[in-house]
Each structure stands twice: as C-alpha cells, then as structure tokens.
Design a protein around this motif. Structure first.
Motif, PDB file in Angstrom:
ATOM      1  N   THR A 110       7.297   7.249  -0.345  1.00 42.84           N
ATOM      2  CA  THR A 110       8.017   8.520  -0.416  1.00 42.84           C
ATOM      3  C   THR A 110       7.043   9.619  -0.829  1.00 42.84           C
ATOM      4  O   THR A 110       5.945   9.346  -1.310  1.00 42.84           O
ATOM      5  N   ASP A 111       7.504  10.862  -0.707  1.00 45.55           N
ATOM      6  CA  ASP A 111       6.681  11.979  -1.192  1.00 45.55           C
ATOM      7  C   ASP A 111       6.374  11.791  -2.674  1.00 45.55           C
ATOM      8  O   ASP A 111       5.234  11.959  -3.113  1.00 45.55           O
ATOM      9  N   SER A 112       7.394  11.454  -3.447  1.00 45.32           N
ATOM     10  CA  SER A 112       7.195  11.306  -4.894  1.00 45.32           C
ATOM     11  C   SER A 112       6.195  10.204  -5.199  1.00 45.32           C
ATOM     12  O   SER A 112       5.337  10.362  -6.077  1.00 45.32           O
TER      13      SER A 112
ATOM     14  N   VAL B 133       8.507   4.516   5.636  1.00 48.40           N
ATOM     15  CA  VAL B 133       7.965   5.872   5.650  1.00 48.40           C
ATOM     16  C   VAL B 133       9.092   6.862   5.946  1.00 48.40           C
ATOM     17  O   VAL B 133       9.639   6.862   7.049  1.00 48.40           O
ATOM     18  N   PRO B 134       9.457   7.692   4.970  1.00 45.35           N
ATOM     19  CA  PRO B 134      10.460   8.712   5.265  1.00 45.35           C
ATOM     20  C   PRO B 134       9.914   9.743   6.258  1.00 45.35           C
ATOM     21  O   PRO B 134       8.734  10.103   6.197  1.00 45.35           O
TER      22      PRO B 134
ATOM     23  N   LYS C  19       0.683  11.359   1.780  1.00 47.02           N
ATOM     24  CA  LYS C  19       1.097  10.052   2.310  1.00 47.02           C
ATOM     25  C   LYS C  19       0.069   9.444   3.269  1.00 47.02           C
ATOM     26  O   LYS C  19      -0.267   8.255   3.155  1.00 47.02           O
ATOM     27  N   ILE C  20      -0.396  10.243   4.213  1.00 52.69           N
ATOM     28  CA  ILE C  20      -1.242   9.682   5.281  1.00 52.69           C
ATOM     29  C   ILE C  20      -2.537   9.055   4.744  1.00 52.69           C
ATOM     30  O   ILE C  20      -2.856   7.916   5.089  1.00 52.69           O
ATOM     31  N   PRO C  21      -3.288   9.765   3.876  1.00 51.99           N
ATOM     32  CA  PRO C  21      -4.521   9.122   3.378  1.00 51.99           C
ATOM     33  C   PRO C  21      -4.245   7.813   2.635  1.00 51.99           C
ATOM     34  O   PRO C  21      -5.012   6.855   2.759  1.00 51.99           O
ATOM     35  N   LEU C  22      -3.146   7.767   1.893  1.00 48.11           N
ATOM     36  CA  LEU C  22      -2.824   6.532   1.166  1.00 48.11           C
ATOM     37  C   LEU C  22      -2.419   5.423   2.136  1.00 48.11           C
ATOM     38  O   LEU C  22      -2.786   4.259   1.962  1.00 48.11           O
TER      39      LEU C  22
ATOM     40  N   LEU D  41      -0.444  -4.876   7.798  1.00 50.26           N
ATOM     41  CA  LEU D  41       0.605  -3.974   7.314  1.00 50.26           C
ATOM     42  C   LEU D  41       1.335  -3.323   8.484  1.00 50.26           C
ATOM     43  O   LEU D  41       0.708  -2.877   9.440  1.00 50.26           O
ATOM     44  N   ARG D  42       2.678  -3.280   8.379  1.00 54.31           N
ATOM     45  CA  ARG D  42       3.482  -2.592   9.385  1.00 54.31           C
ATOM     46  C   ARG D  42       4.264  -1.471   8.717  1.00 54.31           C
ATOM     47  O   ARG D  42       4.798  -1.653   7.627  1.00 54.31           O
ATOM     48  N   PHE D  43       4.348  -0.349   9.436  1.00 51.17           N
ATOM     49  CA  PHE D  43       5.104   0.803   8.936  1.00 51.17           C
ATOM     50  C   PHE D  43       6.414   0.909   9.712  1.00 51.17           C
ATOM     51  O   PHE D  43       6.451   0.646  10.911  1.00 51.17           O
ATOM     52  N   PHE D  44       7.468   1.292   9.010  1.00 53.33           N
ATOM     53  CA  PHE D  44       8.698   1.647   9.720  1.00 53.33           C
ATOM     54  C   PHE D  44       9.258   2.918   9.089  1.00 53.33           C
ATOM     55  O   PHE D  44       9.098   3.152   7.891  1.00 53.33           O
TER      56      PHE D  44
END
Ligand SMILES: *[C@@H]1O[C@H](CO)[C@@H](O)[C@H](O)[C@H]1NC(C)=O
Ligand SMILES: *[C@@H]1O[C@H](CO)[C@@H](O)[C@H](O)[C@H]1NC(C)=O
Ligand SMILES: *[C@@H]1O[C@H](CO)[C@@H](O)[C@H](O)[C@H]1NC(C)=O
Ligand SMILES: *[C@@H]1O[C@H](CO)[C@@H](O)[C@H](O)[C@H]1NC(C)=O
Ligand SMILES: *[C@@H]1O[C@H](CO)[C@@H](O)[C@H](O)[C@H]1NC(C)=O
Ligand SMILES: *[C@@H]1O[C@H](CO)[C@@H](O)[C@H](O)[C@H]1NC(C)=O
Ligand SMILES: *[C@@H]1O[C@H](CO)[C@@H](O)[C@H](O)[C@H]1NC(C)=O
Ligand SMILES: *[C@@H]1O[C@H](CO)[C@@H](O)[C@H](O)[C@H]1NC(C)=O
Ligand SMILES: *[C@@H]1O[C@H](CO)[C@@H](O)[C@H](O)[C@H]1NC(C)=O
Ligand SMILES: *[C@@H]1O[C@H](CO)[C@@H](O)[C@H](O)[C@H]1NC(C)=O
Length: 512
Positions: free
Chosen positions: A107-109, A142-143, A178-181, A192-195
């Motif tokens: 999340t952003d937080s 990923v929101p 978010k993206i760099p992390l 790792l898979r993102f959804f």
C-alpha cells in the motif's frame, strides 16, 4: 587457481560460515503478551535456507508466545508412541488444492513507512519478507491508486470528463515509493507475483461523483473508459518491469453499497460487474499486451460468496473470463467454511485466494499491539482454516505501518506484521510476521495439500499438510491446549514420531 590465505578470502570464509547460521532475534517485550524482534540498519534476525534431511529424519521449526521465533531442531522417525492422545495420519493419496502462495500488500502507507527508514533498514525489511533468509513471500497485492491506507485521496485521472485518459498519470506514491521497493522485492525473489486491485474509479466516472462508497456505482457510459484506465495502469507498471499476474474486479464491491463505509470504494451489483467483465474488462485485457493476466473477482468478505458470485456467474461469459475468486478475512468467525467448500464444488475450475487480512480491534487500548501473540494466533487459525477449505494462498494487508497504525488519511486502526519506528530507525517484526512465515517460507508455490486426518475431534490442535513439488512433506501444527497431550505423526510411507508441542506454539515440520 591456488587458494591463498588473503584478507579477502578470510573475510569470505567468515562471512559464509556466519551466513549459514541463523541470526538470532533481538527480542523486546512491550507487555502485550509476547515479544517482537527488533531490527535496524545493521542488524536483523534471519533464518538461513534450510536443507531437508535424508529419509528417516525430519526438521522442525517452532515459534511460540515466549519468543525464539523459527528455532530449528531435528528428529527421527522412531515409531513414536501409538497410544498418544492424538494421531495425525498423513494420507498422501488424498489430495486437494494447489498452492499459489503467501504475501502482503504494498500500500502507499506501507511503502512510505519502509522508505522512512535508512537504506540499510529498508533492505532488512525487504529481506525479511522476500529474501531466502526471510519469509520468501511470493505474492504482493498492489493497490491501483489510493486506498484507505494512503495519505491522500486520489486516482490516476482526477480530471473531470477526461474520457480519452490523456491526463492519466501514476503518482509519486508509485514512482518514488512503491515501484522501487517492488523492483527490489522482485530481485530478492524472482518468483514473486504481483496482483492489483482498484478501490474506486475516478469520481467523475461514478453515479455519486465522489471517491467514497456511499452508493457510488460506475456510470455505464464509462464502463469501457474504466477498463482502459486499468490497462493503462498495467502498461505503466510494465514499463518499470513490473507485470501483473492477476487483476481484481475491484476491492470490496459490496461495501460500496453500505452507507456507513467512509473510505475509497465503489459499489457493484453482481449483474453490473458481470456485464463489465463480459463486455469491457475481459475483452480489453485479451486484446491488450496483458493477455496472460488473470481476472479474479469478489475480493470481499467470505459471507458474500453465496449470493454475489452466484448471481455474477449467471452471466456465462463473465464466468468464463474469471479465473479466480478472492475472499477477505474480516468476520470469518461469523461465516461458515461451508461457503468455501460449496464455492469450490460449484466452480471447481476457479481458484480461491485470500487477498486481505489485518487485525482490527476497535476496543483495544492501542490499535497496534507490539508483540501480541494472541493476534498471531488469530492469523494462524485463519490461515489453517482457509487452507483446509480449498483456499490457495493467504495475503496479509499493509506490509508495514507505523506505531499509530498510519499514516492513513482516514485514521484507520489496523495492526501490521512489521511496525516501523522511523525516529529510532528501527522496525519490529511482530508475532504475526512469524505466523505467516511458518507457511510462506516452507510451502512453495505448486505444493498440493494432502489429507491429514486426526484420530479424534480435538479442537485444541490444528494442523494442515502439503506435498511440495520436490515431494517433500510439510506439516504445520498449532497447539492451543493447556492440557497435557502427546501427538503422534504417522506417515504410511515413512513411519511414526511423537511430539510434545509447547503451549501456544506453531510448528512447521519438513521431511523427505
Ligand atoms: C542495531 O541493532 C544491533 C543489535 O541490537 C545493535 O547492536 C546496534 O547498536 C544497533 N544499531 C543502531 C544504530 O542502533
Ligand atoms: C504408526 O502409528 C499408526 C497409528 O497409530 C499405527 O497403526 C502403526 O502401526 C504405527 N507404525 C509403526 C511403525 O509403529
Ligand atoms: C504414550 O502415550 C500415552 C498416552 O499419552 C502415555 O500414557 C505413555 O506414557 C506414552 N508412552 C511413552 C513411552 O512415552
Ligand atoms: C503493446 O506493446 C507494444 C510495444 O510496447 C506497443 O507498440 C503496442 O501498441 C502495445 N499494444 C497494445 C494493444 O497496447
Ligand atoms: C452452490 O450451488 C448450489 C446448487 O446450485 C447452490 O444452492 C448454492 O447456493 C451454491 N453455493 C455457492 C457458495 O455458490
Ligand atoms: C464458456 O466456456 C464454455 C467452456 O469452454 C463454453 O462451452 C461456452 O460456450 C462459453 N460461454 C460463453 C458465453 O462464451
Ligand atoms: C480487543 O482488545 C481487547 C482489549 O485488549 C480485548 O479484551 C479483546 O479480547 C480484543 N478482541 C479481540 C476480538 O481480539
Ligand atoms: C484524522 O485525525 C486527524 C488528527 O486527529 C484529524 O484532524 C482528521 O480530521 C482525521 N480524519 C478523519 C478522516 O477522520
Ligand atoms: C514425486 O512423486 C511422484 C509420485 O510418486 C512422482 O511421479 C514424481 O516424479 C516425483 N517428483 C519428484 C520431483 O521427485
Ligand atoms: C500443548 O501444550 C500444553 C501446555 O504446554 C501441553 O501440556 C500439551 O501436551 C501440548 N499438546 C501437545 C499435543 O503437544
């Protein structure tokens, strides 16, 4: 080449002997019934890659209320005690679902919290979750733009009537946080898979012209624009090397209908979402550069399986486009596991995945409860329960929060598995962190659940078993009992061994 005793080689030797050892937890007790492990920019506990011993022996990892997370011991199949109180009998020929994995949400937080630490401490957070010496998470949610765990309310196109999405753009939250992390996490674990999931369409696409729920539906005239918006998000992330394995039809669509929901969300009726998937989202993804990306739906509480999914799937085309059904954990105690079993038997070609869990206790003194074992127990019991009922994975909510359960624009009040203290450049790995690790680290993707029957209806011991793709057996057992008991594990192909499990302890047992 001759090996010389150079300074570099000595350092290498020391480093590698050291790396094979577990780095112990520096524990701290905040008086909440359990302990955290404290990490900083130069120190963090870790659990090295394990090797499952040869046939005849097993290894066992234990974590319990009194600390010592993931401590490892070995044992042998010695025929055990066949008159133990509980016999857990493995039946490897009776198989169930195939596992997708375990993880948490960027999340952003979460990203803002992680980035508030020094480089070294950020690295330690990511290694703790994704590294070989960590939990080896293989799923990240990923929101798509803002959620309740953002510091402001926004979408990627907050320009009224921008139907061509010309002004669409990712936010600083994506580009800087978010993206760099996520890129670093992917380096640490290439499996790792993102959804992704969107919480709401831009206000101007909605019936209530507002970001929050309050009966805000997507206007039909924008059904295609909103599908294009989601593809644009995937295009932009792909340019950063981050592809989406799957995409949700939207976070918690039923909450959108409830007047009291006051955070970012959008309401859907089952018929509306079915039409949108069948006519817009499904065909648009098929034609796009993301044609391999899977669609899953619901992404809402278990109790909503019975009517929402059934009514949505009356639309056969929408059903055909949908690969999976996602559930959240809130109120699981109030809804029957029969719903999961029935959903599986009604739609056996659709996977079930748990995509959000977090402790929420409005009556607790503090929302974040550092070290609280009771919260880890709630996680453990819910993970086992879901795995026992066809669910293929379990995904935690915020990967990191601060001590005040923030930052969050709506002051939401959840706990998290890692809590960040930027002032001290420290972070705390909670019992919940290790609870998930007992599954995520040892049950690789494509493992298959196998039958583990219990000799008696003993509700104080919970257990679940898997065969990994390497044919190793993994058992996870939790002891809630205060009574003295013995448990014998019986494997028809391997023999028996008997265990005494400490009170409130979780065990992962692995053998060939
Ligand atoms: C980091 O943690 C280690 C282990 O507790 C400690 O020895 C070290 O002093 C800490 N570093 C800082 C900068 O606090
Ligand atoms: C293992 O335990 C089972 C169940 O109690 C028993 O039937 C079997 O004989 C035991 N096997 C050995 C080798 O002791
Ligand atoms: C086997 O288990 C029974 C029942 O728990 C217990 O009475 C007995 O002492 C155990 N025997 C051994 C050798 O541990
Ligand atoms: C797919 O990607 C290629 C290369 O980036 C691009 O030229 C093309 O327009 C994209 N296709 C669609 C349907 O977006
Ligand atoms: C499963 O199908 C049966 C028979 O059509 C139906 O009564 C039940 O409600 C369905 N359950 C779920 C969770 O879809
Ligand atoms: C849905 O998929 C089934 C099985 O592949 C197929 O027979 C059916 O025609 C499809 N329905 C629609 C509406 O595309
Ligand atoms: C919430 O917190 C209170 C106070 O710490 C505690 O008594 C209660 O059991 C907690 N409720 C849940 C559901 O964990
Ligand atoms: C969140 O808390 C801050 C500080 O107490 C307050 O100013 C703000 O109005 C709160 N926001 C919401 C949405 O409740
Ligand atoms: C695992 O066991 C199955 C069935 O016994 C066998 O077909 C398969 O080749 C084995 N896989 C590995 C990786 O050993
Ligand atoms: C569970 O913990 C209790 C309390 O320590 C202990 O007496 C009991 O034997 C344990 N149960 C098992 C099955 O090991």
């Amino acid at each position: 080449m001759k090996w010389k005793l150079t300074r570099r080689n000595i350092l290498l030797l020391i480093c590698c002997i050291y790396a094979a050892e577990a780095t112990p937890c520096i524990s701290r007790d905040y008086g909440n019934g359990g302990t955290v492990c404290v990490c900083n920019g130069t120190y963090c506990d870790s659990t090295p890659e394990y090797e499952v011993p040869d046939v005849g022996s097993y290894i066992r990892y234990t974590s319990s209320e009194d600390g010592l997370p993931l401590s490892m011991t070995q044992g042998v199949f010695d025929d055990g005690n066949t008159s133990a109180d509980i016999i857990l009998r493995l039946e490897p020929d009776i198989t169930y679902q195939r596992i997708h994995g375990f993880g948490g949400a960027m999340t952003d937080s979460a990203a803002i919290n992680i980035k508030s630490l020094s480089e070294g401490a950020q690295e330690n957070v990511l290694r703790s979750y994704f590294g070989e010496e960590g939990s080896e998470y293989n799923l990240v949610r990923v929101p798509i733009a803002g959620t309740d765990y953002s510091i402001r309310i926004y979408t990627y196109d907050d320009y009224d009537g921008d139907v061509s999405l010309e002004k669409f753009s990712l936010a600083d939250e994506d580009l800087i946080y978010k993206i760099p992390l996520m890129q670093k996490a992917l380096e640490l674990n290439p499996r790792l898979r993102f959804f992704a999931a969107s919480w709401t369409a831009p206000s101007w696409m909605k019936t209530n012209d507002y970001y929050l729920c309050q009966d805000g539906f997507l206007l039909e005239e924008y059904y295609q624009v909103y599908a294009d918006y989601i593809i644009k998000f995937m295009d932009e992330y792909k340019e950063h090397g981050l592809e989406m394995w799957a995409i949700s039809t939207g976070n918690e669509p039923v909450n959108g209908i409830l007047p009291e929901s006051i955070y970012n969300c959008m309401a859907w009726t089952p018929q509306g979402i079915a039409n949108w998937v069948a006519e817009n989202l499904g065909p648009t993804i098929s034609r796009s550069n993301h044609s391999e990306t899977l669609i899953f739906t619901l992404d809402d509480q278990r109790s909503r399986l019975s009517w929402f999914v059934e009514e949505m799937f009356e639309n056969e085309l929408a059903k055909n486009y949908t690969a999976g059904i996602a559930v959240h954990w809130y109120f699981d105690q109030m809804s029957s596991t029969n719903l999961l079993d029935e959903t599986h038997s009604n739609y056996s070609d659709k996977f079930l995945l748990l995509t959000e869990a977090a402790i929420w206790n409005a009556t607790a003194d503090t929302y974040v409860s550092l070290g609280c074992w009771d919260r880890a127990e709630q996680y453990i019991l819910d993970i086992i329960e879901n795995l026992e009922h066809w669910v293929t994975g379990w995904v935690d909510w915020n990967l990191a929060l601060d001590i005040d359960s923030g930052p969050a624009w709506d002051n939401n009040t959840l706990d998290a598995s890692i809590v960040v203290n930027a002032d001290e450049d420290e972070f705390y790995k909670q019992p919940m962190f290790y609870a998930i690790a007992h599954f995520s680290k040892f049950i690789p993707r494509e493992s298959v659940r196998v039958e583990l029957s219990m000799s008696q209806d003993e509700t104080s011991v919970k257990s679940v078993a898997f065969k990994t793709p390497e044919n190793e057996t993994v058992l996870v057992i939790y002891n809630m009992s205060t009574e003295e008991q013995q448990v014998t594990v019986s494997d028809p192909e391997r023999g028996n061994f008997t265990l005494q499990l400490p009170y409130k302890s979780i065990q992962t047992i692995l053998y060939k």
